[in-house]
Design a protein around this motif. Sequence first.
Motif, PDB file in Angstrom:
ATOM      1  N   PHE A 136       0.862  -1.182   0.000  1.00  0.00           N
ATOM      2  CA  PHE A 136       0.000   0.000   0.000  1.00  0.00           C
ATOM      3  C   PHE A 136       0.892   1.224   0.000  1.00  0.00           C
ATOM      4  O   PHE A 136       1.698   1.415   0.915  1.00  0.00           O
ATOM      5  N   GLN A 137       0.784   2.015  -1.058  1.00  0.00           N
ATOM      6  CA  GLN A 137       1.638   3.196  -1.161  1.00  0.00           C
ATOM      7  C   GLN A 137       0.785   4.454  -1.278  1.00  0.00           C
ATOM      8  O   GLN A 137       0.561   4.942  -2.384  1.00  0.00           O
ATOM      9  N   PRO A 138       0.288   4.980  -0.141  1.00  0.00           N
ATOM     10  CA  PRO A 138      -0.533   6.186  -0.254  1.00  0.00           C
ATOM     11  C   PRO A 138       0.341   7.391  -0.591  1.00  0.00           C
ATOM     12  O   PRO A 138       1.407   7.548  -0.003  1.00  0.00           O
ATOM     13  N   LYS A 139      -0.110   8.182  -1.543  1.00  0.00           N
ATOM     14  CA  LYS A 139       0.637   9.399  -1.869  1.00  0.00           C
ATOM     15  C   LYS A 139       0.259  10.529  -0.915  1.00  0.00           C
ATOM     16  O   LYS A 139       0.925  11.541  -0.839  1.00  0.00           O
ATOM     17  N   GLU A 140      -0.857  10.298  -0.189  1.00  0.00           N
ATOM     18  CA  GLU A 140      -1.331  11.326   0.728  1.00  0.00           C
ATOM     19  C   GLU A 140      -1.203  10.783   2.149  1.00  0.00           C
ATOM     20  O   GLU A 140      -1.179   9.575   2.347  1.00  0.00           O
ATOM     21  N   VAL A 141      -1.148  11.676   3.132  1.00  0.00           N
ATOM     22  CA  VAL A 141      -1.055  11.239   4.520  1.00  0.00           C
ATOM     23  C   VAL A 141      -2.293  10.407   4.871  1.00  0.00           C
ATOM     24  O   VAL A 141      -2.208   9.281   5.286  1.00  0.00           O
ATOM     25  N   ASN A 142      -3.460  10.980   4.658  1.00  0.00           N
ATOM     26  CA  ASN A 142      -4.708  10.228   4.754  1.00  0.00           C
ATOM     27  C   ASN A 142      -5.722  10.978   3.911  1.00  0.00           C
ATOM     28  O   ASN A 142      -5.667  12.197   3.830  1.00  0.00           O
ATOM     29  N   SER A 143      -6.596  10.254   3.267  1.00  0.00           N
ATOM     30  CA  SER A 143      -7.601  10.918   2.457  1.00  0.00           C
ATOM     31  C   SER A 143      -8.958  10.634   3.063  1.00  0.00           C
ATOM     32  O   SER A 143      -9.290   9.484   3.315  1.00  0.00           O
ATOM     33  N   PHE A 144      -9.717  11.682   3.282  1.00  0.00           N
ATOM     34  CA  PHE A 144     -11.055  11.511   3.816  1.00  0.00           C
ATOM     35  C   PHE A 144     -12.041  11.672   2.681  1.00  0.00           C
ATOM     36  O   PHE A 144     -12.134  12.738   2.088  1.00  0.00           O
ATOM     37  N   ALA A 145     -12.733  10.584   2.401  1.00  0.00           N
ATOM     38  CA  ALA A 145     -13.668  10.614   1.276  1.00  0.00           C
ATOM     39  C   ALA A 145     -15.088  10.649   1.816  1.00  0.00           C
ATOM     40  O   ALA A 145     -15.348  10.322   2.980  1.00  0.00           O
ATOM     41  N   PHE A 146     -15.994  11.067   0.951  1.00  0.00           N
ATOM     42  CA  PHE A 146     -17.397  11.132   1.295  1.00  0.00           C
ATOM     43  C   PHE A 146     -18.057   9.953   0.596  1.00  0.00           C
ATOM     44  O   PHE A 146     -18.304   9.990  -0.611  1.00  0.00           O
TER      45      PHE A 146
END
Length: 270
Positions: A136-146
């Motif tokens: 798992f390689q997230p480019k963002e720290v954490n993404s909050f989706a709706f």
Amino acid sequence: SGSNDELDRILELSKESKKLVRDHFRNMDETDHYRKEFIGDISHELKTPIFSVQGYLETLSQGALDDPKVNKLFLTKAMNNVDRLISLTNDLMEITKIETGELKPELQIIALNNIINDVIDSLNYKAEQAQITIRFQPKEVNSFAFADRNQIRQVLINLVENAIKYNKPEGRIYIGTTIEKSDPEHVLVSVKDTGIGIEPENLKRVTERFYRVDKSRSRDQGGTGLGLAIVKHILESHNSQLQIKSKPGSGSQFSFKLKLADHYSDHISA
Ligand code: ADP
């Protein structure tokens, strides 16, 4: 001229009503046809495992039960087919709920990275058994989706399960989340594998229910042919679309976008 106007209006109205009636019947035909086709597909899919179970049990009851060479094997085969029936029934219930609109997404703010890590945790054992590594390689720290948490979890489970099933030994799976500069309102989630890939002529059809490129491979892996149809429906109900890119022989990438809920991040519950 007053009566001419009247006549024109009546003509117009009758044309309009004819069109309404025609459309109504056309829609009815379509849903009816669709329902019949679906029921036909289901019966066909259920028949094979049911008859297998019946065959093995019959053979056992006619004496094979006393034969130590085959009784275990036949019982295992019967059990595998029952497992298959259970997955089929679960997937069918899921897709029916979605298709009838019963499973409307419950939009909430979800922490994508947490969901992805949960999904990896729950499938890691399966992956290890098939000698597959998940990264798992997230480019963002954490993404909050709706989005609907359970439905997005289901989407990820189906995609990662496929990436395991249609991979090669020592294969890899890369999961990623990116926010593209050109589209800062959405997060792009992707599941990429180094597996067998999909030929261009099959790409469009893999999201059709019960469509499989290789029936026996899918069956051996416990597939039902409904996984990607479920994914497609869930994403559509989120106003999103499944994108598939693939190179036969070297791997596939499945991706979709979700609406970001960054400005709500004070109320995170996930
Ligand atoms: P199944 O239960 O057969 O896996 P799906 O609806 O999930 O059903 O997928 C439909 C078909 O698409 C599969 O049978 C397989 O042929 C193909 N497919 C799905 N995911 C992949 C993948 N990651 N790599 C190669 N082929 C795939």
